[in-house]
Design an enzyme around this catalytic site. Structure first.
Site, PDB file in Angstrom:
ATOM      1  CG  LEU A  94     -14.199  -1.638  15.090  1.00 37.86           C
ATOM      2  CD1 LEU A  94     -13.347  -0.230  14.993  1.00 37.86           C
ATOM      3  CD2 LEU A  94     -14.906  -1.639  16.138  1.00 37.86           C
ATOM      4  N   GLY A  95     -13.334  -3.335  11.215  1.00 41.99           N
ATOM      5  CA  GLY A  95     -13.171  -4.816  10.668  1.00 41.99           C
ATOM      6  C   GLY A  95     -11.546  -4.707  11.507  1.00 41.99           C
TER       7      GLY A  95
ATOM      8  CB  ILE B   6      -8.070  -2.112   8.195  1.00 47.13           C
ATOM      9  CG1 ILE B   6      -7.283  -3.179   7.406  1.00 47.13           C
ATOM     10  CG2 ILE B   6      -7.435  -0.743   7.987  1.00 47.13           C
ATOM     11  CD1 ILE B   6      -7.211  -3.029   6.061  1.00 47.13           C
TER      12      ILE B   6
ATOM     13  CB  ILE C  29      -6.752   3.980   4.309  1.00 44.68           C
ATOM     14  CG1 ILE C  29      -7.706   3.476   5.679  1.00 44.68           C
ATOM     15  CG2 ILE C  29      -6.023   4.974   4.727  1.00 44.68           C
ATOM     16  CD1 ILE C  29      -8.184   2.293   5.862  1.00 44.68           C
TER      17      ILE C  29
ATOM     18  NE  ARG D  70     -10.509  -1.857  -3.245  1.00 44.99           N
ATOM     19  CZ  ARG D  70      -9.502  -2.008  -2.605  1.00 44.99           C
ATOM     20  NH1 ARG D  70      -8.671  -0.941  -1.840  1.00 44.99           N
ATOM     21  NH2 ARG D  70      -9.107  -3.026  -2.484  1.00 44.99           N
TER      22      ARG D  70
ATOM     23  CD  GLU E 100      -7.127   4.067  -6.139  1.00 45.22           C
ATOM     24  OE1 GLU E 100      -6.462   3.086  -6.598  1.00 45.22           O
ATOM     25  OE2 GLU E 100      -7.748   4.467  -5.185  1.00 45.22           O
TER      26      GLU E 100
ATOM     27  CG  HIS F 190      -4.332   2.292  -3.408  1.00 44.05           C
ATOM     28  ND1 HIS F 190      -5.586   1.793  -4.316  1.00 44.05           N
ATOM     29  CD2 HIS F 190      -4.332   1.422  -2.495  1.00 44.05           C
ATOM     30  CE1 HIS F 190      -6.113   0.814  -3.572  1.00 44.05           C
ATOM     31  NE2 HIS F 190      -5.003   0.542  -2.329  1.00 44.05           N
TER      32      HIS F 190
HETATM   33  C1  8YV Z   1      -3.300  -3.450  -2.793  1.00 43.76           C
HETATM   34  C2  8YV Z   1      -5.425  -2.822  -1.528  1.00 43.76           C
HETATM   35  O1  8YV Z   1      -2.739  -2.177  -3.441  1.00 43.76           O
HETATM   36  O2  8YV Z   1      -5.252  -4.897  -0.451  1.00 43.76           O
HETATM   37  C3  8YV Z   1      -6.045  -4.012  -0.896  1.00 43.76           C
HETATM   38  O3  8YV Z   1      -7.299  -4.125  -1.036  1.00 43.76           O
HETATM   39  O4  8YV Z   1      -5.910  -1.943  -1.703  1.00 43.76           O
HETATM   40  C4  8YV Z   1      -3.778  -2.911  -1.594  1.00 43.76           C
HETATM   41  O5  8YV Z   1      -3.232  -3.627  -0.667  1.00 43.76           O
HETATM   42  C5  8YV Z   1      -4.359  -3.930  -4.061  1.00 43.76           C
HETATM   43  O6  8YV Z   1      -4.877  -5.046  -3.624  1.00 43.76           O
HETATM   44  C6  8YV Z   1      -3.027  -4.335  -4.942  1.00 43.76           C
HETATM   45  O7  8YV Z   1      -3.296  -4.145  -6.159  1.00 43.76           O
END
Ligand code: 8YV
Length: 312
Positions: free
Chosen positions: A151-152, A154, A229, A231, A260, A278
């Site tokens: 719960l950060g 985002i 959303i 990793r 990925e 992504h």
């Molecule tokens: C970007 C992300 O696609 O902010 C992040 O951690 O996963 C994405 O916003 C990524 O960092 C760019 O390569």
């Protein structure tokens, strides 16, 4: 010759042009012979520009004896060797806040896409099936409970979006947050058992690797949904794919994957998944804001001022 920067990752074009105007840039991300470029420039490089996907490992950081700052494009910094940066006294910056809203939007989009079968409905209409067939009924979002893992910033932005949809919020993380009324679970499996939707929004890296394992997926159960959303590394992907294929999980909405851009092909045939390449932060406005933060952190540092968004 200005300050010399090694650029390990691509940036939006306008940001890239500004970087080239402000610094002497060595484009490692475009180099055919990376070793040769490093041999020629490593001794003079004072700044490293990278991203949340490219990162910077120990070998790269240690190859740059004059390195002062790593300015990373992205909020996640799991592929940057933070311990090594600390040891070497190298500042690391990321791009938090500016992307929070867009990532939370994509979390809700994936959730609705998956539960209401929107990608399948779109394909159904385009294929001309509507006049001849009925599209199956789907599941209702309102009234469900969402357990947020992490719960950060985002995670909280997702919770604020989900509540007006009639979704009850709970969360799990390393510790209960002060001043947060949502129910806290100190145990992930207990939360997965209790909720309908598991929303993965925690940082990646070693500390969270494989946190959502087969036991968590089993606890979520055949009526449970998973959205990631964060990793790909946070979820044990083979266990997730197996549960989806075998109908032991109701569905998944995935913006991130273990390797990925390679996505397990078994997912392509499934109707109960919504997949995205992504794109959480991938809007023009947000990518520009992220790029500006990369530049502003570098500018602050080389002007002898404190950086804006420091990780370490
Ligand atoms: C970007 C992300 O696609 O902010 C992040 O951690 O996963 C994405 O916003 C990524 O960092 C760019 O390569």
């Amino acid at each position: 010759m200005g300050v010399e920067i090694l650029q390990a990752a691509a940036l939006p074009p306008a940001i890239n042009e500004q970087l080239l105007r402000d610094y002497t840039v060595h484009a490692l991300w475009q180099a055919e012979d990376r070793a040769a470029l490093l041999r020629e420039t490593a001794g003079r490089v004072r700044g490293l520009v990278t991203s949340g996907s490219v990162g910077a490992d120990r070998a790269l950081i240690e190859a740059l004896p004059k390195l002062e700052i790593i300015s990373s494009f992205g909020v996640g910094y799991d592929p940057i060797d933070i311990a090594c940066a600390k040891e070497r006294g190298v500042i690391v910056t990321n791009t938090p806040d500016v992307l929070t809203d867009d990532v939370a939007d994509i979390a809700m989009a994936l959730l609705l896409d998956m539960m209401r079968r929107m990608p399948q409905g779109d394909a159904f209409v385009r294929a001309g099936r509507w006049p001849k067939e009925r599209f199956p009924l789907t599941d209702k979002l309102g009234g469900k409970t969402m357990g947020i893992l992490g719960l950060g910033r985002i995670g909280q932005a997702i919770a604020r979006r989900a509540e007006p949809f009639g979704v009850a919020i709970a969360y799990h993380g390393p510790r209960r947050k002060p001043d947060i009324a949502w129910h806290y679970y100190d145990d992930l499996i207990a939360m997965a058992k209790a909720v309908d939707i598991l929303m993965v929004a925690c940082p990646g890296g070693k500390a969270t690797e494989g946190l959502v394992n087969a036991a968590v997926i089993a606890a979520l159960g055949p009526k449970g949904y998973l959205v990631n959303i964060a990793r790909g590394s946070v979820v044990e992907e083979p266990a997730l794919v197996e549960a989806l294929v075998q109908g032991r999980l109701a569905g998944a909405g995935l913006d991130v994957f273990a390797d990925e851009p390679n996505v397990p092909e078994a997912l392509f045939a499934l109707d109960n998944v919504a997949l995205a390449p992504h794109v959480g932060s991938a809007t023009h406005a947000t990518r520009r804001a992220m790029g500006e933060l990369v530049l502003n952190n570098l500018a602050a540092h080389f002007a002898g001022k404190p950086v804006l968004t420091r990780v370490v």
